[in-house]
Design an enzyme around this catalytic site. Structure first.
Site, PDB file in Angstrom:
ATOM      1  N   ARG A 169       0.844  -1.203   0.000  1.00  0.00           N
ATOM      2  CA  ARG A 169       0.000   0.000   0.000  1.00  0.00           C
ATOM      3  C   ARG A 169       0.880   1.254   0.000  1.00  0.00           C
ATOM      4  NH1 ARG A 169      -5.377   0.201  -1.280  1.00  0.00           N
ATOM      5  NH2 ARG A 169      -6.105   2.244  -0.681  1.00  0.00           N
ATOM      6  N   HIS A 212     -19.277  15.114  -1.169  1.00  0.00           N
ATOM      7  CA  HIS A 212     -19.996  14.056  -0.442  1.00  0.00           C
ATOM      8  C   HIS A 212     -21.499  14.249  -0.655  1.00  0.00           C
ATOM      9  CE1 HIS A 212     -20.576  10.899   2.468  1.00  0.00           C
ATOM     10  NE2 HIS A 212     -21.565  11.633   2.962  1.00  0.00           N
ATOM     11  N   GLU A 245      -7.296  14.608   8.098  1.00  0.00           N
ATOM     12  CA  GLU A 245      -6.900  13.233   8.441  1.00  0.00           C
ATOM     13  C   GLU A 245      -8.112  12.344   8.706  1.00  0.00           C
ATOM     14  OE1 GLU A 245      -6.305  15.827  10.732  1.00  0.00           O
ATOM     15  OE2 GLU A 245      -4.751  16.539   9.353  1.00  0.00           O
ATOM     16  N   ASP A 294     -14.506  12.641   6.063  1.00  0.00           N
ATOM     17  CA  ASP A 294     -15.553  13.655   5.869  1.00  0.00           C
ATOM     18  C   ASP A 294     -15.576  14.689   7.003  1.00  0.00           C
ATOM     19  OD1 ASP A 294     -16.328  12.216   3.586  1.00  0.00           O
ATOM     20  OD2 ASP A 294     -17.781  11.025   4.702  1.00  0.00           O
ATOM     21  N   ALA A 304     -27.452  19.434  -6.830  1.00  0.00           N
ATOM     22  CA  ALA A 304     -26.451  19.929  -5.877  1.00  0.00           C
ATOM     23  C   ALA A 304     -25.009  19.638  -6.314  1.00  0.00           C
ATOM     24  CB  ALA A 304     -26.721  19.330  -4.496  1.00  0.00           C
ATOM     25  N   GLU A 305     -24.625  18.347  -6.409  1.00  0.00           N
ATOM     26  CA  GLU A 305     -23.210  18.007  -6.627  1.00  0.00           C
ATOM     27  C   GLU A 305     -22.614  18.667  -7.867  1.00  0.00           C
ATOM     28  OE1 GLU A 305     -22.044  13.859  -6.135  1.00  0.00           O
ATOM     29  OE2 GLU A 305     -23.977  13.441  -5.236  1.00  0.00           O
TER      30      GLU A 305
HETATM   31  C1  GAR Z   1     -21.015  10.908  -6.154  1.00  0.00           C
HETATM   32  O1  GAR Z   1     -22.364  10.887  -5.782  1.00  0.00           O
HETATM   33  C2  GAR Z   1     -20.161  11.390  -4.990  1.00  0.00           C
HETATM   34  O2  GAR Z   1     -20.796  12.368  -4.220  1.00  0.00           O
HETATM   35  C3  GAR Z   1     -20.006  10.106  -4.217  1.00  0.00           C
HETATM   36  O3  GAR Z   1     -19.759   9.133  -5.206  1.00  0.00           O
HETATM   37  C4  GAR Z   1     -20.486   9.491  -6.396  1.00  0.00           C
HETATM   38  C5  GAR Z   1     -19.551   9.423  -7.580  1.00  0.00           C
HETATM   39  O4  GAR Z   1     -20.274   9.575  -8.789  1.00  0.00           O
HETATM   40  N1  GAR Z   1     -18.931  10.190  -3.267  1.00  0.00           N
HETATM   41  C6  GAR Z   1     -18.987   9.648  -2.051  1.00  0.00           C
HETATM   42  O5  GAR Z   1     -19.932   8.987  -1.656  1.00  0.00           O
HETATM   43  C7  GAR Z   1     -17.761   9.904  -1.189  1.00  0.00           C
HETATM   44  N2  GAR Z   1     -18.001   9.541   0.186  1.00  0.00           N
HETATM   45  P1  GAR Z   1     -19.578  10.020 -10.145  1.00  0.00           P
HETATM   46  O6  GAR Z   1     -18.422   9.042 -10.388  1.00  0.00           O
HETATM   47  O7  GAR Z   1     -20.656   9.862 -11.179  1.00  0.00           O
HETATM   48  O8  GAR Z   1     -19.094  11.438 -10.010  1.00  0.00           O
END
Ligand code: GAR
Length: 207
Positions: free
Chosen positions: A66, A110, A148, A151, A180-181
């Site tokens: 790793r 997230h 560290e 989230d 949102a994202e």
């Molecule tokens: C997204 O919904 C992101 O927020 C989530 O993974 C997905 C990736 O989708 N991330 C997490 O859950 C991190 N804890 P994508 O590959 O289509 O962008």
């Protein structure tokens, strides 16, 4: 112009949102210099190549330990002169060494309103399953700096999304992404690239 690396593991719709925001002039002060996936089959790699962005796979299975994988990841970022690392669905624990070297230079998207439905084990669809199970009426997404913990870093932007009575985890996941994202992740990148994000006592102030 700052240099951004986007780290991905899957479909890469958030990466696509960043690529589209750059093309639309929503992101002006950053260039997407590199996309790294830990999985060779990630569709996100194809999205990057199609957009003319250098795309590399660095898979833990290619390394004996790793530690060697971690070193390769950090070396690749260093060699490209990356200013900001964007975790866009990157399902690998970020090595402590990388957090130390790139302090306040790594951000993550997230799919919930942190501190709800986050931490170890909360990723992807599971986050939305848990939100529905709990019966929340509002959920959303969060962009935060990576420290560290899991989230636990300073929150940069959040956006709420209403939960509907007939939502499934899948329908909620898609709406959280669309509403949102895909909006707040490009927005956060441009804010940082424009030097408008300051951290004071663990809290973000947008100036
Ligand atoms: C997204 O919904 C992101 O927020 C989530 O993974 C997905 C990736 O989708 N991330 C997490 O859950 C991190 N804890 P994508 O590959 O289509 O962008």
């Amino acid at each position: 112009m700052i240099k951004v690396a986007v780290l991905v593991s899957g479909g890469g719709t958030n990466l696509q949102a960043i690529i589209d925001a750059k093309a639309a002039g929503i992101i002006n002060n950053a260039e997407i210099s590199l996309v790294i996936s830990n999985k060779p089959t990630a569709f996100a790699l194809e999205r990057a190549r199609k957009a003319g962005i250098e795309a590399r796979c660095i898979a833990p299975s290619e390394f004996e330990t790793r530690e060697e994988f971690n070193e390769a990841l950090i070396r690749t970022l260093d060699e490209t002169g990356i200013d900001l690392v964007v975790l866009a669905g990157f399902l690998v624990i970020i090595p402590e060494k990388m957090v130390a070297k790139y302090t306040n230079k790594i951000i993550n998207i997230h799919p919930s309103l942190i501190p709800s439905f986050c931490g170890t084990g909360y990723y992807g669809l599971r986050v939305h399953e848990k939100a529905l199970e709990r019966g929340v009426k509002v959920t959303g997404a969060t962009v935060h700096f990576v420290d560290e913990g899991t989230d636990s870093g300073p929150i940069i932007l959040q956006k709420t999304v209403a939960v509907k009575d007939d939502d499934t985890a899948e329908s909620l996941q898609l709406r959280v992404m669309e509403e949102a994202e895909w909006k707040i992740l490009p927005e956060a990148i441009e804010l940082i690239a424009s030097d408008r994000v300051k951290i004071l006592n663990g809290r973000v102030k947008v100036i």
